[in-house]
Design a protein around this motif. Structure first.
Motif, PDB file in Angstrom:
ATOM      1  N   ILE A  90       0.846  -1.197   0.000  1.00 21.22           N
ATOM      2  CA  ILE A  90       0.000   0.000   0.000  1.00 21.22           C
ATOM      3  C   ILE A  90       0.886   1.253   0.000  1.00 21.22           C
ATOM      4  N   PRO A  91       0.759   2.107  -1.031  1.00 21.43           N
ATOM      5  CA  PRO A  91       1.566   3.327  -1.095  1.00 21.43           C
ATOM      6  C   PRO A  91       1.017   4.434  -0.191  1.00 21.43           C
ATOM      7  N   LYS A  92       1.911   5.346   0.189  1.00 24.03           N
ATOM      8  CA  LYS A  92       1.528   6.464   1.045  1.00 24.03           C
ATOM      9  C   LYS A  92       1.532   7.795   0.297  1.00 24.03           C
ATOM     10  N   SER A  93       2.039   7.788  -0.942  1.00 21.13           N
ATOM     11  CA  SER A  93       2.097   9.011  -1.753  1.00 21.13           C
ATOM     12  C   SER A  93       2.022   8.622  -3.226  1.00 21.13           C
ATOM     13  N   VAL A  94       1.830   9.621  -4.081  1.00 21.45           N
ATOM     14  CA  VAL A  94       1.776   9.373  -5.526  1.00 21.45           C
ATOM     15  C   VAL A  94       3.144   8.919  -6.038  1.00 21.45           C
ATOM     16  N   ASP A  95       4.224   9.502  -5.518  1.00 29.19           N
ATOM     17  CA  ASP A  95       5.569   9.071  -5.926  1.00 29.19           C
ATOM     18  C   ASP A  95       5.795   7.607  -5.580  1.00 29.19           C
ATOM     19  N   GLU A  96       5.392   7.230  -4.382  1.00 31.94           N
ATOM     20  CA  GLU A  96       5.533   5.835  -3.954  1.00 31.94           C
ATOM     21  C   GLU A  96       4.643   4.926  -4.799  1.00 31.94           C
ATOM     22  N   LEU A  97       3.467   5.400  -5.138  1.00 30.27           N
ATOM     23  CA  LEU A  97       2.547   4.653  -6.002  1.00 30.27           C
ATOM     24  C   LEU A  97       3.213   4.339  -7.339  1.00 30.27           C
ATOM     25  N   ASN A 177      -1.727   9.087   6.179  1.00 32.81           N
ATOM     26  CA  ASN A 177      -0.340   9.398   5.870  1.00 32.81           C
ATOM     27  C   ASN A 177      -0.137  10.916   5.949  1.00 32.81           C
ATOM     28  N   GLN A 178       1.029  11.384   5.586  1.00 29.89           N
ATOM     29  CA  GLN A 178       1.324  12.804   5.671  1.00 29.89           C
ATOM     30  C   GLN A 178       0.386  13.639   4.787  1.00 29.89           C
ATOM     31  N   ASN A 179       0.181  13.220   3.524  1.00 29.65           N
ATOM     32  CA  ASN A 179      -0.666  13.981   2.595  1.00 29.65           C
ATOM     33  C   ASN A 179      -1.830  13.181   2.024  1.00 29.65           C
TER      34      ASN A 179
END
Length: 188
Positions: A90-97, A177-179
């Motif tokens: 499970i990603p926490k940001s779009v970059d991680e996605l 998450n943060q955002n």
């Protein structure tokens, strides 16, 4: 005199109420009638300017490694859109996605071409009333039928609107998450 007026107007009022009920029910059927004939389709691109969640993501990103765009089509017109990435975490940001979906895609090329095991919905929007709920339902059905997907999770913005939408559609909050925030729809 009052009795005569009551006898005259009471049936008229009842008839008018009955007629208005019929008109209202007919309008509701027309309003949501498109939902019955709509179908889920995979799209090669979408109008990213229509996306209220992540308009900055271009079609190249949305159709990159391990990512797809689905729409609800009715009479040749797209009424709702949902973009996905397939990951194993499970990603926490779009970059991680982006990194996780690319990684899952590359791993799957070594195995069975199936992609990641988690479908991550990172944006959804609707142009017509009922479209958002319909696309969630249709995608949910598609995921249940797939052989490799076992989870449907979102990567949603930290907004009250996103929270309300997903909780009303049966999702449970997984993490904040943060955002972003992640909600999960039960797939069984």
């Amino acid at each position: 005199m009052i009795k005569i007026l009551n006898k005259k107007f009471k049936p008229r009022i009842k008839a008018r109420i009955r007629k208005n009920k019929q008109i209202l029910n007919q309008n509701i059927d027309n309003f949501f009638g498109w939902v019955k004939g709509a179908k889920l389709v995979e799209l090669k691109e979408c109008n990213t300017e229509d996306d209220p969640v992540r308009p900055e993501l271009d079609n190249e990103f949305r159709t990159g490694y391990g990512r797809k765009i689905y729409g609800v089509e009715y009479h040749g017109e797209i009424h709702a859109v949902m973009c996905f990435a397939y990951t194993n975490i499970i990603p926490k940001s779009v970059d991680e996605l982006e990194k996780l979906s690319t990684d899952a895609f590359l791993q799957s090329t070594m195995r069975d071409q199936s992609g990641g095991q988690i479908a991550i919905a990172y944006t959804v929007w609707s142009k017509k009333k009922g479209g958002g709920k319909l696309i969630v339902k249709e995608v949910f059905k598609k995921i249940k039928k797939s052989n490799h997907l076992n989870r449907l999770v979102t990567l949603s913005p930290l907004t009250e609107m996103a929270t309300n939408f997903h909780t009303k559609n049966g999702a449970k909050l997984v993490q904040i998450n943060q955002n972003t925030q992640n909600f999960e729809y039960k797939v069984i």
